[in-house]
Enzyme design. Sequence first.
Site, PDB file in Angstrom:
ATOM      1  N   THR A 185      58.344  97.758  16.851  1.00 23.89           N
ATOM      2  CA  THR A 185      57.246  98.703  16.629  1.00 23.89           C
ATOM      3  C   THR A 185      55.998  98.038  16.073  1.00 23.89           C
ATOM      4  O   THR A 185      54.880  98.395  16.448  1.00 23.89           O
ATOM      5  CB  THR A 185      57.699  99.822  15.666  1.00 23.89           C
ATOM      6  N   GLN A 209      83.236 103.583   5.127  1.00 32.69           N
ATOM      7  CA  GLN A 209      82.118 104.382   5.623  1.00 32.69           C
ATOM      8  C   GLN A 209      81.135 104.723   4.510  1.00 32.69           C
ATOM      9  O   GLN A 209      79.993 105.096   4.784  1.00 32.69           O
ATOM     10  CB  GLN A 209      82.644 105.679   6.249  1.00 32.69           C
ATOM     11  N   CYS A 210      81.559 104.609   3.261  1.00 32.39           N
ATOM     12  CA  CYS A 210      80.693 104.920   2.130  1.00 32.39           C
ATOM     13  C   CYS A 210      79.699 103.785   1.912  1.00 32.39           C
ATOM     14  O   CYS A 210      80.109 102.623   1.788  1.00 32.39           O
ATOM     15  CB  CYS A 210      81.512 105.113   0.855  1.00 32.39           C
ATOM     16  N   THR A 230      63.067  97.701  13.835  1.00 35.00           N
ATOM     17  CA  THR A 230      63.880  98.109  12.696  1.00 35.00           C
ATOM     18  C   THR A 230      65.318  98.465  13.065  1.00 35.00           C
ATOM     19  O   THR A 230      66.212  98.354  12.221  1.00 35.00           O
ATOM     20  CB  THR A 230      63.248  99.321  11.983  1.00 35.00           C
ATOM     21  N   ASP A 231      65.560  98.917  14.302  1.00 31.50           N
ATOM     22  CA  ASP A 231      66.885  99.456  14.634  1.00 31.50           C
ATOM     23  C   ASP A 231      68.010  98.456  14.408  1.00 31.50           C
ATOM     24  O   ASP A 231      69.086  98.819  13.928  1.00 31.50           O
ATOM     25  CB  ASP A 231      66.912  99.950  16.083  1.00 31.50           C
ATOM     26  N   ASP A 273      62.327  95.595  22.518  1.00 27.48           N
ATOM     27  CA  ASP A 273      62.698  96.634  21.569  1.00 27.48           C
ATOM     28  C   ASP A 273      63.987  96.154  20.910  1.00 27.48           C
ATOM     29  O   ASP A 273      64.874  95.627  21.580  1.00 27.48           O
ATOM     30  CB  ASP A 273      62.927  97.950  22.309  1.00 27.48           C
ATOM     31  N   SER A 274      64.116  96.345  19.609  1.00 25.03           N
ATOM     32  CA  SER A 274      65.254  95.723  18.919  1.00 25.03           C
ATOM     33  C   SER A 274      66.596  96.299  19.346  1.00 25.03           C
ATOM     34  O   SER A 274      67.636  95.676  19.127  1.00 25.03           O
ATOM     35  CB  SER A 274      65.102  95.835  17.401  1.00 25.03           C
ATOM     36  N   SER A 275      66.616  97.469  19.967  1.00 24.98           N
ATOM     37  CA  SER A 275      67.877  98.006  20.461  1.00 24.98           C
ATOM     38  C   SER A 275      68.430  97.163  21.606  1.00 24.98           C
ATOM     39  O   SER A 275      69.610  97.283  21.952  1.00 24.98           O
ATOM     40  CB  SER A 275      67.703  99.463  20.916  1.00 24.98           C
TER      41      SER A 275
END
Length: 339
Positions: free
Chosen positions: A16, A275-276, A93-94, A61-63
């Site tokens: 971005t 997951q926490c 950022t992704d 794009d970082s994806s």
Amino acid sequence: MKQERKRILIIYTGGTIGMMKTRHGYAPQKEKFHQLLDAIPELKAEGMPDWEVVDMDPLLDSSNITVREWNTIGTMIAGNYDRFDGFVILHGTDTMAYTASALSFTLRNNSKPVILTGSQIPLCEIRNDARDNLITAMQVAADDRVHEVCLYFGGKLLRGNRSIKYSADDLIAFESPNFQPLAEVGIEIRYNFPALLPACKETFSLQTLKSVPIGVIKVFPGIQFELFDSIMTERLKGIVIETFGAGNIPGSSDALLPIIRKASENGTIIIVCSQCPHGTVALGAYETSEALRNAGAVSGYDITTEAAVAKLYYLFSCGLEEKEIRSRMEQSLRGEITI
């Protein structure tokens, strides 16, 4: 005597921060982005380092960033390691936390600041976060006190392999849930010196990564583990399991543990993460997690999923035996876990 300016290499990968408006939405445009950089007076101000820009080709794009691009970025740094005092990587950022984690492992014996940054709003927009993120990242990259791969965003300098993307639309987009920031930026840059890694005295080298098959499974209530049985073959080298709490799995399912035993017998490394965002895996603290340990799983402690994936890629690329990989996954190699 006037102090010689530090030299910083800016590696522009896309994302971005350097995108422009087009008929099809925002997209990276190299030439216009370079023009915008040249028009920022602060980047040429007294006290700022000298800098050069190199572009990854193609800009992405970082994806769309993969292991191949991690190797490309690492190779760019390694090829210029002796010519520059620090490096700033402009990245979307992704997947920035994944790239930061990967570089923390592949840049062996690194003693120079490698700072990843980007923005939520492109530099071409009147109101943006790109300018401040870039300027501060440049200042940190020129600081002799930083000797590791970091992520700078929204006023915080984070250890790269401790960072996660926390928000898709806030300007403070990243957090380091289980490790304090390396620095916080206000009127001044306030470094947390005890948290910084010391400079490495060994010779720098680059370990490129092999694109080995790695998977991630997130446990959820009602998950049908038997659906994953078909992928647990000898071809699968590593798998990260995101469990509940401190490493717990549904106790009523009889399918997961045989699958893990099968994978372990095939040589697959199974890493248990939580997951926490906050807290650590403690295999054996509860009956439901002790079964994972007995089946051959390895504790990831408080490692992020991003760092666990990158670390698996790195250890397999080093050509280590299965036993050694299992052992090192439970050791802190670059400050990525708290033992």
